[in-house]
Design a protein around this motif. Structure first.
Motif, PDB file in Angstrom:
ATOM      1  N   ASN A  30       5.733   0.964   5.778  1.00  0.00           N
ATOM      2  CA  ASN A  30       4.377   1.441   6.377  1.00  0.00           C
ATOM      3  C   ASN A  30       4.642   2.898   6.754  1.00  0.00           C
ATOM      4  N   ALA A  31       5.988   3.040   7.227  1.00  0.00           N
ATOM      5  CA  ALA A  31       6.320   4.540   7.950  1.00  0.00           C
ATOM      6  C   ALA A  31       6.583   5.394   6.766  1.00  0.00           C
ATOM      7  N   LEU A  37      15.081   6.203  17.183  1.00  0.00           N
ATOM      8  CA  LEU A  37      13.452   6.041  17.728  1.00  0.00           C
ATOM      9  C   LEU A  37      13.395   5.913  18.904  1.00  0.00           C
ATOM     10  N   SER A  81       5.261   9.596  17.745  1.00  0.00           N
ATOM     11  CA  SER A  81       5.198   9.577  16.194  1.00  0.00           C
ATOM     12  C   SER A  81       5.142  11.079  15.842  1.00  0.00           C
ATOM     13  N   GLN A 112       7.555  -0.306  18.360  1.00  0.00           N
ATOM     14  CA  GLN A 112       8.267   0.245  17.468  1.00  0.00           C
ATOM     15  C   GLN A 112       7.342   0.054  16.004  1.00  0.00           C
ATOM     16  N   ARG A 143       4.624   2.861  16.226  1.00  0.00           N
ATOM     17  CA  ARG A 143       5.212   4.185  15.878  1.00  0.00           C
ATOM     18  C   ARG A 143       5.217   4.337  14.449  1.00  0.00           C
ATOM     19  N   LEU A 144       6.130   3.277  13.883  1.00  0.00           N
ATOM     20  CA  LEU A 144       6.303   3.563  12.356  1.00  0.00           C
ATOM     21  C   LEU A 144       5.035   3.643  11.605  1.00  0.00           C
ATOM     22  N   LYS A 145       4.173   2.836  11.929  1.00  0.00           N
ATOM     23  CA  LYS A 145       2.725   3.073  11.337  1.00  0.00           C
ATOM     24  C   LYS A 145       2.143   4.458  11.461  1.00  0.00           C
ATOM     25  N   GLU A 146       2.154   4.964  12.599  1.00  0.00           N
ATOM     26  CA  GLU A 146       1.750   6.247  12.847  1.00  0.00           C
ATOM     27  C   GLU A 146       2.108   7.464  12.192  1.00  0.00           C
ATOM     28  N   ILE A 147       3.511   7.246  11.943  1.00  0.00           N
ATOM     29  CA  ILE A 147       4.504   8.314  11.176  1.00  0.00           C
ATOM     30  C   ILE A 147       4.000   7.999   9.654  1.00  0.00           C
ATOM     31  N   GLY A 148       3.833   6.731   9.138  1.00  0.00           N
ATOM     32  CA  GLY A 148       3.379   6.777   7.933  1.00  0.00           C
ATOM     33  C   GLY A 148       2.007   7.085   7.483  1.00  0.00           C
TER      34      GLY A 148
END
Length: 475
Positions: free
Chosen positions: A116-117, A316, A331, A364, A367-372
């Motif tokens: 997802n990131a 991160l 993010s 965590q 944040r990863l989803k927002e980056i993705g």
């Protein structure tokens, strides 16, 4: 990770320095030697296309939520409870293997969050410096599969981590620490353990060191033969190296350097590994030469671009592994870091630490989803790109596609309104060229006065977003 004391200028790895509780920054080699094996060269270029990966630190240190392994090391920069003796501390730390029972272990969650990131490769800590193996090695009882987690169907943790990420089409990397502080062949209990090095004179005890070399070879062979297809062997602990590779650059780390060689026969290890995993990338960190297929500055980004392969490994949060109440980067900060790394010719390996229960926490994952989300709309300017001669103008960075398209990535301030007119200098589009805003897939109005480019953002974009991590234009 591999910590050191002091700052080495070398290639000027000076921007975006990140310090965590350990207060140490790792440096990379200042030289690079291209591989000659055609399969390795091919895999290296494939890896360079990926641009964004996840490194996962997970081990005994997750139980109390402390720095990974390093409190075992008796060096000046280490902070421990001063009311506890060093021997008692080591006994306590080693005893954590009786408590580590990650019954919620969920590698599918990790792999899903990484996908997802927008990440494309993974590096998992199969064994850190403390010697605790996160795989079912036959050569040590100090392992995750020999404790309270032993009866769990996923007790061979590394196997299931790698499988979960393979199912998401990731390139697979095995982190392995060359030093092993739990091994009697590295830290012999006949002597004290004053620093990170072998605590006995290898020249006077060649049998013992040969046993350590055999032990290292056997464990790496297990990983290269019993855990499926591998793309990267990521070797940490660069102080374990041949003495003749210790240069002034290495001495500038400030860490103790013994008078004897600590080589583990990398030619033999690499030959075995590549026999079982053709084209394998070997990353013998900081040891310049044929077994450092790409360089790995830690918690930093080079001050200038480099067209030889490299990777910034940056956390991160503030720590590599799990610590309570960690302060995670936004993010937008990660996107900005990724853009700068890629424009300078590198890849970003983002450090994420699961908790002792075996899961990533909600922050965590979010944040990863927002980056993705950003990469899903703008990833064309990141993946499969290479550098341009003019790679930066202020907060605008440039990359080049394999079809020679130019991408301008404009980093925007966090929590500020977007200026409807964007300008940069250099990399001027050809006369009559169309300039596209990638996230909206629309052409935008632009003009050039000399080498200064001005772009007008669509009203629909400004209405849609109050702020945005970075704009990406293609022309």
């Amino acid at each position: 990770m591999f910590k050191k004391i002091g700052i080495l200028l070398g290639l000027s790895f000076l921007t975006h320095l990140q310090t965590s509780a350990q207060g140490n920054i790792h440096q990379a080699s200042t030289e690079y030697q291209y591989p000659t094996d055609p399969l390795v060269k091919e895999k290296l270029e494939t890896w360079r296309d990926q641009k964004f990966g996840m490194i996962i630190h997970w081990g005994l240190y997750a139980v109390p939520g402390i720095i990974e392994s390093w409190e075992l090391c008796s060096e000046d920069w280490i902070n421990r409870d001063s009311t506890q003796t060093y021997d008692d501390y080591k006994k306590w730390y080693w005893g954590l293997n009786k408590q580590f029972n990650p019954t919620n272990f969920n590698p599918e969650q990790w792999a899903g969050a990484a996908k997802n990131a927008g990440m494309k490769y993974v590096v998992f800590t199969t064994k850190h410096h403390d010697g605790f193996s996160m795989f079912d090695t036959k050569y040590s009882d100090f392992k995750i599969s020999n404790g309270p987690f032993a009866q769990n169907p996923k007790a061979d943790v590394a196997k299931y981590v790698f499988e979960a990420f393979r199912k998401q089409n990731f390139m697979i990397g095995a982190y392995f620490s060359k030093p092993d502080w739990h091994s009697e062949y590295f830290w012999w209990n006949r002597y004290a353990t004053p620093d990170r090095n072998a605590n006995y004179d290898i020249r006077k005890n060649p049998w013992r060191w040969n046993k350590f070399k055999e032990f290292s070879y056997n464990q790496i062979q297990e990983l290269m033969t019993g855990y499926g297809k591998m793309d990267i062997l990521w070797l940490d602990g660069g102080w374990v190296r041949p003495l003749d590779t210790v240069t002034d650059e290495v001495r500038a780390w400030g860490a103790a350097i013994p008078a004897f060689s600590q080589e583990i026969d990398m030619p033999k290890i690499a030959s075995m590994a590549r026999k079982n995993q053709p084209g394998l990338l070997v990353v013998d960190r900081t040891v310049h030469g044929e077994f450092e297929n790409y360089r790995t500055p830690e918690q930093s980004i080079p001050a200038t671009k480099s067209d030889t392969p490299w990777e910034s490994c940056i956390t991160l949060g503030g720590a590599w592994g799990y610590v309570p109440n960690d302060n995670f980067k936004s993010s937008t900060k990660v996107v900005h870091t990724l853009i700068e790394v890629v424009a300078k010719g590198g890849s970003l390996l983002l450090g994420v630490g699961p908790g002792a229960d075996g899961t990533l926490n909600d922050i965590q994952v979010a944040r990863l989803k927002e980056i993705g989300t950003w990469l899903n709309a703008n990833g064309e300017a990141i993946y499969n790109t290479r550098t341009t001669d003019i790679y930066r103008d202020g907060e605008t960075f440039f990359t080049k596609g394999k079809d020679n398209s130019i991408y301008a990535l404009v980093r925007l301030p966090e929590d500020q309104a977007i200026n409807p007119t964007i300008t940069w200098t250099g990399n001027v589009p050809a006369k009559g060229a169309k300039v596209f805003l990638l996230s909206e897939k629309v052409a935008v109005k632009w003009k050039a006065e000399g080498d200064k480019v001005s772009v007008t953002l669509p009203a629909s974009f400004l209405k849609k977003y109050k702020n945005y991590p970075s704009l990406a234009f293609k022309y």
